[in-house]
Design an enzyme around this catalytic site. Structure first.
Site, short mmCIF file in Angstrom:
data_model
loop_
_atom_site.label_atom_id
_atom_site.label_comp_id
_atom_site.label_asym_id
_atom_site.label_seq_id
_atom_site.Cartn_x
_atom_site.Cartn_y
_atom_site.Cartn_z
N PHE A 54 -6.52 41.49 2.65
CA PHE A 54 -6.35 42.64 1.76
C PHE A 54 -5.65 42.14 0.49
CE2 PHE A 54 -4.32 46.72 0.60
CZ PHE A 54 -5.39 47.58 0.76
N ASP A 113 -0.04 41.52 9.47
CA ASP A 113 -0.19 42.83 8.86
C ASP A 113 -1.14 43.61 9.76
OD1 ASP A 113 -0.96 45.10 7.49
OD2 ASP A 113 -0.83 44.12 5.52
N TYR A 130 -0.15 55.59 7.51
CA TYR A 130 -1.04 56.66 7.04
C TYR A 130 -2.49 56.46 7.45
CZ TYR A 130 -1.33 53.31 3.12
OH TYR A 130 -1.44 52.18 2.35
N LYS A 131 -2.79 55.37 8.17
CA LYS A 131 -4.17 55.19 8.63
C LYS A 131 -4.28 55.80 10.03
CE LYS A 131 -4.79 51.41 5.42
NZ LYS A 131 -4.47 50.00 5.13
N ARG A 136 -18.00 51.86 5.38
CA ARG A 136 -17.18 51.83 6.60
C ARG A 136 -17.14 53.23 7.23
NH1 ARG A 136 -11.39 49.55 5.13
NH2 ARG A 136 -11.38 51.53 4.00
C1 LIG Z 1 -3.68 49.77 3.94
C2 LIG Z 1 -3.19 48.37 3.79
C3 LIG Z 1 -2.11 48.07 2.96
C4 LIG Z 1 -1.48 49.15 2.12
O1 LIG Z 1 -0.37 48.73 1.48
P1 LIG Z 1 0.63 49.77 0.80
O2 LIG Z 1 1.69 48.89 0.35
O3 LIG Z 1 0.99 50.77 1.84
O4 LIG Z 1 -0.11 50.44 -0.30
C5 LIG Z 1 -1.67 46.76 2.90
N1 LIG Z 1 -2.28 45.79 3.63
C6 LIG Z 1 -3.32 46.06 4.43
C7 LIG Z 1 -3.96 44.96 5.22
C8 LIG Z 1 -3.80 47.35 4.54
O5 LIG Z 1 -4.84 47.62 5.33
#
Ligand SMILES: *Cc1c(COP(=O)(O)O)cnc(C)c1O
Length: 428
Positions: free
Chosen positions: A129, A210, A235-236, A388
């Site tokens: 990400f 992560d 939040y997911k 997705r």
């Molecule tokens: C959703 C997600 C994030 C989101 O990061 P925020 O700092 O909460 O905006 C970060 N890393 C991964 C792998 C994600 O899936």
């Protein structure tokens, strides 16, 4: 007799679903078929109640809410962390609700990346990400290293997935830290965290994950695996709400290690309000907190987590795997030949993927995704060619999976996507 492709089969699967009753405890967006819980989980009645209670307590108690709220705000981060601990196989004081994912990556990577001598690199992967990569590059720069030389990105062989062997091969004596996703955000591949942790430790390398794309969909066993640290958002699959506070985990064998980035909420709870100028870390994961917990962005989690815990993470995983397997089966049968021409880009073995399925298409994936939205199907597009779909165990049904595939067939049969432009929304 219903064949495997008929809607009646989906309906039979729904009737046999032990989690079917959870759906009515969520607010499902009117007129939508929502398959985007891997991006933003839905509001539940429980989350609404715990959030509303905090608002009322602010209204009625003012500052006294820190100690006198029904669940005192002063301990909310620790208490909610303890609540989430069983979902990741941790002890209650190894998890805390704090910050946000990228901020927590900075807080923990700055602590665990300790270059010395030959060991100065961070090992990650090229399918990561973007925010995670930005943070890793910053941490290298702050440590006086060169991100171009010292960030090792394990390449993907097929552009979708990673091979653990390729990661392990790069765990050399120049690597000071491994930081990897538990699951890839595009293809949904779930990495073998247990094996990666074992191999990293065998080479003297600390490892963090992560887990934003797996916690709440997949059980984790951080303590058993010996993972050093982890972060994930709420939040997911945890349904905490947009931008809600996130979680971090630190294995208790590291509680003696002081955080590198500190703030007063990381102090020993009993003495935080002594206002000493000397930072005295709280001997638990809570010491990696920096600021006051955002109570309004944290209060939803109590209600949201209660639902996940009530359903049980093993039952959630079983249903999630069944839903994604059903989608793969329907896609194989109805969407992979011409003119549909989709490819299943997620791993085929359910144990090798998290809670979503990626369908890839050489042409028009973005316009097809827009046409789905036009029909009320909320999935999402990730460039260049992936749509997705996350059928979430707590609130989606097998029938919805069937309907989604039916929508795709109709959109392509009627060339409906041609009515949509190729421009992308800012939030796709
Ligand atoms: C959703 C997600 C994030 C989101 O990061 P925020 O700092 O909460 O905006 C970060 N890393 C991964 C792998 C994600 O899936």
């Amino acid at each position: 007799m219903a064949t495997n492709l008929e809607r009646a089969r989906a309906e039979a699967l729904d009737r046999a679903d032990p989690l079917a009753g959870m759906r009515e405890r969520f607010f499902l967006p009117e007129g939508a078929l929502y398959l985007n819980g891997n991006s933003l989980g839905l509001l539940s009645r429980g989350a609404e109640e715990s959030l509303a209670r905090s608002l009322a307590e602010w209204r009625e108690l003012g500052v006294r809410g820190w100690l006198e709220a029904e669940e005192p705000w002063f301990y909310l981060a620790e208490r909610t962390g303890a609540m989430a601990a069983p979902l990741v196989g941790a002890e209650p004081d190894e998890v805390v609700l704090t910050g946000t994912t990228t901020v927590n990556i900075h807080a923990l990577v700055s602590t665990f990346f300790q270059p010395s001598g030959r060991r100065g690199k961070i090992l990650a992967d090229e399918l990561d990400f973007p925010s995670d990569i930005y943070a890793l590059r910053d941490q290298l720069r702050l440590a006086g290293r060169d991100p171009d030389a010292d960030l090792v990105l394990t390449p993907s062989r097929d552009g979708r997935t990673l091979d653990e062997d390729d990661i392990i091969e790069r765990m050399t004596d120049e690597v000071a830290l491994c930081f990897l996703p538990s699951a890839l955000y595009r293809s949904g591949q779930l990495l073998d965290m247990e094996r990666l942790t074992r191999e990293a430790h065998r080479r003297g390398i600390p490892i963090g994950f992560d887990c934003a794309h797996s916690v709440g969909a997949v059980p984790h066993r951080f303590d058993d695996w010996g993972v050093d640290f982890a972060v994930w958002c709420s939040y997911k699959y945890l349904n905490g709400g947009p931008g809600a506070s996130a979680f971090l985990y630190v294995n208790r064998r590291h509680f003696q290690r002081a955080p590198r980035i500190t703030g007063w909420f990381g102090c020993t709870k009993e003495r935080q309000f002594d206002m000493s100028l000397e930072f005295e870390p709280h001997p638990a994961a809570g010491q990696w907190q920096i600021s006051s917990p955002g109570i309004l962005g944290s209060a939803s989690l109590e209600g949201a987590l209660a639902l996940t815990l009530e359903a049980g993470i093993d039952r959630i995983r079983a249903k999630s795997s069944a839903l994604t397997s059903y989608l793969v089966e329907l896609a194989d049968a109805r969407l992979t030949h011409a003119p549909y021409a989709f490819r299943v880009a997620s791993p085929r073995a359910p144990e090798r993927r998290t809670g979503h399925i990626a369908l890839e298409r050489d042409r028009d994936a973005q316009r097809i995704s827009a046409a789905l939205r036009g029909r009320g199907v909320v999935s999402d597009f990730r460039p260049p060619d992936v749509i997705r779909f996350a059928p979430v165990a707590l609130y989606n049904t097998f029938t919805e999976v069937w309907q989604t595939v039916q929508h795709l067939v109709e959109i392509i049969d009627g060339r409906e996507f041609e009515r949509y432009g190729a421009e992308r929304a800012v939030v796709p």
